[in-house]
Design a protein around this motif. Sequence first.
Motif, PDB file in Angstrom:
ATOM      1  N   THR A 190       0.859  -1.116   0.028  1.00 43.27           N
ATOM      2  CA  THR A 190       0.032   0.104   0.102  1.00 43.27           C
ATOM      3  C   THR A 190       0.790   1.108   0.040  1.00 43.27           C
ATOM      4  OG1 THR A 190      -0.128   0.175   2.530  1.00 43.27           O
ATOM      5  CG2 THR A 190      -1.775  -1.230   1.217  1.00 43.27           C
ATOM      6  N   GLN A 191       2.292   0.932   0.142  1.00 46.60           N
ATOM      7  CA  GLN A 191       3.105   2.012   0.463  1.00 46.60           C
ATOM      8  C   GLN A 191       4.582   1.708  -0.195  1.00 46.60           C
ATOM      9  OE1 GLN A 191       2.992   3.454   4.314  1.00 46.60           O
ATOM     10  NE2 GLN A 191       3.072   1.479   5.150  1.00 46.60           N
ATOM     11  N   THR A 192       5.269   2.524  -0.352  1.00 45.32           N
ATOM     12  CA  THR A 192       6.887   2.117  -0.601  1.00 45.32           C
ATOM     13  C   THR A 192       7.666   2.194   0.527  1.00 45.32           C
ATOM     14  OG1 THR A 192       7.123   4.354  -1.282  1.00 45.32           O
ATOM     15  CG2 THR A 192       7.227   2.740  -3.185  1.00 45.32           C
ATOM     16  N   SER A 193       7.142   2.600   1.749  1.00 44.39           N
ATOM     17  CA  SER A 193       7.754   2.549   2.906  1.00 44.39           C
ATOM     18  C   SER A 193       8.550   0.998   3.343  1.00 44.39           C
ATOM     19  CB  SER A 193       6.876   2.952   4.181  1.00 44.39           C
ATOM     20  OG  SER A 193       6.304   4.284   3.956  1.00 44.39           O
ATOM     21  N   PRO A 194       7.821  -0.045   3.160  1.00 44.45           N
ATOM     22  CA  PRO A 194       8.749  -1.098   3.680  1.00 44.45           C
ATOM     23  C   PRO A 194       9.980  -1.319   2.754  1.00 44.45           C
ATOM     24  CG  PRO A 194       6.584  -1.594   1.849  1.00 44.45           C
ATOM     25  CD  PRO A 194       6.371  -0.188   2.602  1.00 44.45           C
ATOM     26  N   TYR A 206       1.791   5.797  -7.953  1.00 43.38           N
ATOM     27  CA  TYR A 206       3.203   5.868  -7.472  1.00 43.38           C
ATOM     28  C   TYR A 206       3.698   6.213  -6.322  1.00 43.38           C
ATOM     29  CZ  TYR A 206       3.725   3.441 -12.018  1.00 43.38           C
ATOM     30  OH  TYR A 206       3.304   2.604 -13.184  1.00 43.38           O
ATOM     31  N   GLN A 207       4.528   6.038  -5.742  1.00 46.87           N
ATOM     32  CA  GLN A 207       5.193   6.612  -4.705  1.00 46.87           C
ATOM     33  C   GLN A 207       6.900   6.523  -4.896  1.00 46.87           C
ATOM     34  OE1 GLN A 207       4.099   4.984  -0.907  1.00 46.87           O
ATOM     35  NE2 GLN A 207       2.240   6.479  -0.701  1.00 46.87           N
ATOM     36  N   ALA A 208       7.575   7.604  -4.226  1.00 46.45           N
ATOM     37  CA  ALA A 208       9.085   7.259  -4.187  1.00 46.45           C
ATOM     38  C   ALA A 208       9.448   7.529  -2.765  1.00 46.45           C
ATOM     39  CB  ALA A 208       9.837   8.262  -5.159  1.00 46.45           C
ATOM     40  N   GLU A 209       9.832   6.304  -2.199  1.00 47.67           N
ATOM     41  CA  GLU A 209      10.485   6.360  -0.616  1.00 47.67           C
ATOM     42  C   GLU A 209      11.797   7.106  -0.489  1.00 47.67           C
ATOM     43  OE1 GLU A 209       7.719   5.640   1.171  1.00 47.67           O
ATOM     44  OE2 GLU A 209       8.984   5.796   3.185  1.00 47.67           O
ATOM     45  N   GLY A 210      11.866   7.992   0.352  1.00 49.34           N
ATOM     46  CA  GLY A 210      13.322   8.395   0.473  1.00 49.34           C
ATOM     47  C   GLY A 210      13.835   8.026   1.792  1.00 49.34           C
ATOM     48  N   PHE A 226      -0.657   0.110  -4.243  1.00 49.31           N
ATOM     49  CA  PHE A 226      -2.130  -0.324  -4.610  1.00 49.31           C
ATOM     50  C   PHE A 226      -2.904  -0.114  -3.299  1.00 49.31           C
ATOM     51  CE2 PHE A 226       1.068  -2.712  -6.836  1.00 49.31           C
ATOM     52  CZ  PHE A 226       0.395  -2.665  -8.183  1.00 49.31           C
ATOM     53  N   ARG A 227      -4.206   0.545  -3.620  1.00 43.77           N
ATOM     54  CA  ARG A 227      -5.115   0.815  -2.514  1.00 43.77           C
ATOM     55  C   ARG A 227      -6.517   0.458  -2.526  1.00 43.77           C
ATOM     56  NH1 ARG A 227      -2.666   5.904   0.918  1.00 43.77           N
ATOM     57  NH2 ARG A 227      -0.445   4.910   0.914  1.00 43.77           N
ATOM     58  N   TYR A 228      -7.146  -0.378  -2.132  1.00 44.91           N
ATOM     59  CA  TYR A 228      -8.481  -0.729  -2.307  1.00 44.91           C
ATOM     60  C   TYR A 228      -9.435   0.270  -1.932  1.00 44.91           C
ATOM     61  CZ  TYR A 228     -12.809  -3.790  -2.118  1.00 44.91           C
ATOM     62  OH  TYR A 228     -13.862  -4.327  -2.341  1.00 44.91           O
TER      63      TYR A 228
HETATM   64  N1  DAH Z   1       3.973   5.913   3.528  1.00 43.64           N
HETATM   65  C1  DAH Z   1       3.144   7.057   3.621  1.00 43.64           C
HETATM   66  C2  DAH Z   1       1.917   6.905   2.771  1.00 43.64           C
HETATM   67  O1  DAH Z   1       1.701   6.248   1.999  1.00 43.64           O
HETATM   68  C3  DAH Z   1       3.928   8.205   3.063  1.00 43.64           C
HETATM   69  C4  DAH Z   1       4.787   8.654   4.264  1.00 43.64           C
HETATM   70  C5  DAH Z   1       4.851   9.284   5.214  1.00 43.64           C
HETATM   71  C6  DAH Z   1       6.133   8.180   3.820  1.00 43.64           C
HETATM   72  C7  DAH Z   1       5.703   9.637   6.120  1.00 43.64           C
HETATM   73  C8  DAH Z   1       7.256   8.386   4.615  1.00 43.64           C
HETATM   74  C9  DAH Z   1       7.263   9.240   5.826  1.00 43.64           C
HETATM   75  O2  DAH Z   1       8.592   7.896   4.388  1.00 43.64           O
HETATM   76  O3  DAH Z   1       8.092   9.501   6.719  1.00 43.64           O
HETATM   77  O4  DAH Z   1       0.830   7.713   3.351  1.00 43.64           O
END
Ligand code: DAH
Length: 331
Positions: free
Chosen positions: A172-176, A212-216, A198-200
Motif C-alpha cells: 500500500t506504500q513504498t515505506s517497506p 506511484y510513490q518514491a520513498e526516501g 495499490f489501495r482498495y
Molecule cells: N507511506 C506514507 C503513505 O503512503 C507516506 C509517508 C509518510 C512516507 C511519512 C514516509 C514518511 O517515508 O516518513 O501515506
Amino acid sequence: MEKVNLKNLKLKAEEEIKKISSLKELDDLYRFYLGRKGELNKIFDSLKILPLIQRKKIAADANDFKNNLNKLFKEYKDLIKKEVEKTVFKMERIDVSRPGREVKIGHWHPIIKIQREIEGIFESLGFEVVFGPEIETEYYNFTALNVGPDHPARDMQSSFWIDEKKGLLLRTQTSPLQIRYMEKNFPPFRMIAPGRVFRYEATDATHDIQFYQAEGLMIDKDISVANFKSVIHDFFRRLFHPKIEIRLVPSYFPFVEPGFEIYIRDKNGKWLEVMGAGMVHSDVLKRVGINSGEWQGFAFGLGPDRLAMIKYGINDIRLFHSSDLRFLHQF
Ligand code: DAH
C-alpha cells in the motif's frame, strides 16, 4: 497463287505486329509465322510438289519474306523492350529528394518521465536508487513500520490482500523499502525507492487504486529536521523552479516521530500537499538493529502522480492508465 498468298501473309503479319504490346504476344506471333510449324514452313513444305523453276522463284520470295519478317520482329522486340523499361523506370522511380517518412519510436509515459527526473535529482544528491517487490508481506508493509495487527492506521490504507492467512498483500506504500534497505545496509546511507503501490479505494480525479510513490531515506550522524528541509527544498527547486515555496505541517505517520506533511505553493498561491515525511522512529531503527543513539535520519514518501499532475497540468489521475493516445501523445 502462292505469290498472292505470300503477299497477303506479309500484309497480315505487318498489321498484326503493329498491334502487339507485350513481348509475350510478340513471341506468340513469331511462332505463328516463323516457328517450326509456322506459316512460312508450311509454304516451304508445299514447295516440294512444285516444278523446279516455280519452286526457286517462290522459295526466293519466301526467304525474302522470312528475312524481312525477322528484321521486323527484331525491331519490334527492341521497341517493346524499351517501352517496358520506361514504364518500369516510371513505376520504380525513387525521388531521392523526398523527405523521409517519420519513424515513430514511442516515448516515456509521463509517470516514468517524472520518476526518472526524481531519481536523477536524488542521485545527484548522493541517494542510491533501489526497487522492491509489489507483493509485500504484512510484516514489511505494516508491522515493521510500527503498524501492528490492531493498529488503526491499517484502516487508513485499505489493502488488496493476495493471501490474508499468509499475510501477503499488494504493497500500500513504498515505506517497506525503508525496512528492506536498513536490514541489508549499514549507516550512513541515502536511498530513494520509486514504485507502484495499490489501495482498495474508490477512484476519482485525484485517487486511483494504483499509483506511484518514491520513498526516501537518509540515515547519518546528527541528522535533524533542518537537514530534511534543506534536501527536500532543494529537490522541489530543481523539479519545479528556484523560487518554489514549501511548508512543513505536523502530521502523524506511525513510523516517524515527529511526522510532517509537506506542501508546495502553486502559481495561484494555493498550498498543495505533495508528500509525507518525518524523523525515522527509534522503534523502527531498533527493529533493524540500528542504534538510534548513534544514528538518526529522515524518511519521506513522494507522490510522483501528484507531482506529474502539477508539473504537466493534468487534471485527472485516471488519465495515466486510460491508454488514451490523445493524452499520451502530449508528452
Ligand atoms: N507511506 C506514507 C503513505 O503512503 C507516506 C509517508 C509518510 C512516507 C511519512 C514516509 C514518511 O517515508 O516518513 O501515506
